[in-house]
Design a protein around this motif. Structure first.
Motif, short mmCIF file in Angstrom:
data_model
loop_
_atom_site.label_atom_id
_atom_site.label_comp_id
_atom_site.label_asym_id
_atom_site.label_seq_id
_atom_site.Cartn_x
_atom_site.Cartn_y
_atom_site.Cartn_z
N ALA A 91 0.84 -1.21 0.00
CA ALA A 91 0.00 0.00 0.00
C ALA A 91 0.87 1.26 0.00
O ALA A 91 0.58 2.24 -0.67
CB ALA A 91 -0.93 -0.02 1.20
N ASN A 92 1.96 1.18 0.75
CA ASN A 92 2.93 2.28 0.79
C ASN A 92 4.21 1.82 0.10
O ASN A 92 4.88 0.90 0.59
CB ASN A 92 3.20 2.69 2.24
CG ASN A 92 4.20 3.83 2.35
OD1 ASN A 92 4.64 4.39 1.34
ND2 ASN A 92 4.58 4.16 3.57
N MET A 93 4.56 2.45 -1.01
CA MET A 93 5.73 2.00 -1.78
C MET A 93 7.04 2.12 -1.02
O MET A 93 8.04 1.51 -1.38
CB MET A 93 5.83 2.78 -3.10
CG MET A 93 4.86 2.30 -4.17
SD MET A 93 5.21 0.62 -4.73
CE MET A 93 6.42 0.91 -6.01
N GLU A 94 7.06 2.90 0.05
CA GLU A 94 8.27 3.01 0.87
C GLU A 94 8.54 1.71 1.64
O GLU A 94 9.64 1.50 2.14
CB GLU A 94 8.15 4.19 1.84
CG GLU A 94 8.24 5.54 1.13
CD GLU A 94 8.07 6.71 2.09
OE1 GLU A 94 8.01 6.47 3.31
OE2 GLU A 94 8.00 7.85 1.60
N GLU A 95 7.52 0.89 1.75
CA GLU A 95 7.66 -0.40 2.45
C GLU A 95 8.08 -1.53 1.51
O GLU A 95 8.19 -2.68 1.92
CB GLU A 95 6.34 -0.77 3.12
CG GLU A 95 5.93 0.19 4.23
CD GLU A 95 4.49 -0.05 4.69
OE1 GLU A 95 3.90 -1.07 4.26
OE2 GLU A 95 3.97 0.78 5.46
#
Length: 448
Positions: free
Chosen positions: A221-225
């Motif tokens: 959901a969060n591309m930083e993850e």
């Protein structure tokens, strides 16, 4: 564009022998980016960075002449993909052919899939040796005739003509991938195929071009993850519900489409525990899997990472049953390979027809072969310099340190710009194709 020379090479062991060198001379667009035999081995397709597909056909008369049985000539050349521009994202889409996959032959025509970063195309390659003549409403040039001048009716006839090979696009599968396509694989039901990019795998029906079914989606959901990406994917050769995909973390997931429509939960998870003593800054990069292949029997999976080839048994997930060192002498060179970006090169690996020998590429135009039964291995070189008629391909050795023997090459003098990333093995014979930058070498095994 093409200049072809013909060579015949003999050599020892199971190492095959050259019959044709196709030098796609010139610029960057001629660099070969994929090589694939069809299911009979009669045809060999190559794709290049310029979006072209070149198909070679085996010489019919060479099959009966044992010294020439691996001789191939150009059969057809066509432009598969053109450079495009995505105006919404302001991105260039390059024409480079990432993968080619053949469909089994059902009639006189041949069918193959080719893909660049975004679009998969289904091509029909067919022969024409007759042309219709004697139309009533058209003249010989194809212009419409005045109906008032037609006084008799003729029956059109087919006349012989010079053989013409035509390539026509039958289907275009587009607009389904946000990220770059790295793999395509034809299912054993021959009705569907899958295409994989960095984060998703889509299932397509050959008859439906405007929609695909998403079967794997690892996008967070969060591309930083984001911690890993999909690097390769392939269908099982016999079970149409089973497929595998590999990741940049060095893991392989086996999925069963009968379990659920979205295969985010794997059925099996293959991973080798890391040796803490070998841990380094480069560990994660060199453990990334660049290729995954089922054996023809369907019992084993072969994976290629930067330094090794591993063979996994489908029934044992905790470690590979075989590990082969491809170029372990480069372990001390990882720092310089990181600086020149070679550490990110994606090498492919292939099985021979009986799954007893595996082959993969290396640097300096070397390629490696490993016999699974005898545990013998050999390093051979694909180069024009040592290509003499009927000359034996001599095994090459790399010297790591100390005194270098006459026939050895020092690890410091290896040319990292010469690399063999793409190879293919004939499905039933010891004939191999090796792509060395913009040259294609075809070898066949020793004939006593």
């Amino acid at each position: 564009i093409f200049s072809f020379s013909f060579f015949f090479f003999l050599n020892n062991s199971f190492a095959p022998l050259v019959t044709i060198v196709g030098a796609l001379q010139g610029n960057n667009s001629d660099i070969i980016s994929t090589v694939e035999f069809n299911h009979t081995g009669e045809l060999l397709a190559t794709g290049d960075k310029g979006g072209r597909v070149v198909i070679f056909q085996r010489e019919q008369e060479s099959k009966n002449q044992i010294h020439r049985r691996g001789e191939y000539n150009v059969y057809s050349t066509f432009q598969s993909h053109e450079p495009e521009f995505d105006y919404l994202k302001s991105l260039e889409i390059e024409e480079k052919i990432n993968k080619i996959r053949w469909l089994p032959q059902q009639n006189a025509a041949y069918f193959l899939l080719s893909t660049n970063d975004k679009t998969v195309k289904l091509w029909k390659v067919s022969e024409r040796d007759k042309r219709p003549e004697g139309y009533n409403l058209k003249d010989e040039e194809g212009r419409l005739r005045d109906p008032a001048t037609i006084t008799t009716l003729r029956v059109p006839v087919l006349r012989p003509m010079d053989l013409m090979v035509e390539a026509t696009p039958r289907r275009v599968f587009a607009n389904a991938h946000t990220y770059h396509i790295n793999s395509i694989s034809v299912n054993s039901d021959y009705e569907t195929y899958m295409s994989a990019d960095d984060l998703r795998i889509n299932l397509w029906n050959f008859e439906i071009t405007n929609q695909s079914f998403n079967i794997v989606d690892i996008k967070p959901a969060n591309m930083e993850e984001l911690t890993e990406v999909i690097t390769a994917a392939e269908f099982h050769p016999h079970h149409c519900n089973t497929f595998v995909y590999s990741s940049s973390k060095g893991t392989i997931r086996l999925c069963d489409m009968r379990a659920s429509a979205l295969c985010d939960r794997h059925t099996k998870f293959f991973e080798e525990p890391e040796d803490p003593s070998n841990r380094s800054f480069f560990s994660e990069i060199i453990s990334s899997i660049s290729d995954v292949k089922f054996s023809h029997s369907g019992r084993y999976i072969m994976t290629r990472d930067y330094l090794t080839v591993k063979v996994w048994d489908l029934n044992m997930e905790n470690r590979p049953i075989e590990t082969y060192q491809v170029h372990d002498y480069l372990r001390s060179k990882l720092c310089s390979l990181y600086e020149n970006d070679c550490i990110f090169d994606k090498f492919e690996c292939v099985w021979n027809g009986s799954d007893s020998v595996i082959m993969t590429g290396s640097y300096n135009n070397f390629f490696r072969m490993f016999d699974r039964n005898t545990k013998r291995d050999v390093t051979l070189e694909a180069s024009r310099e040592n290509s003499k008629p009927r000359a034996i391909l001599k095994p090459r050795k790399v010297c790591v340190g100390g005194k270098r023997r006459k026939d050895e090459i020092s690890v410091d003098s290896l040319d990292f710009s010469k690399k063999i990333l793409h190879t293919a093995w004939h499905p039933s014979e010891n004939i191999i194709a090796v792509a060395a930058t913009n040259n294609l070498y075809i070898f066949q095994d020793k004939v006593n």
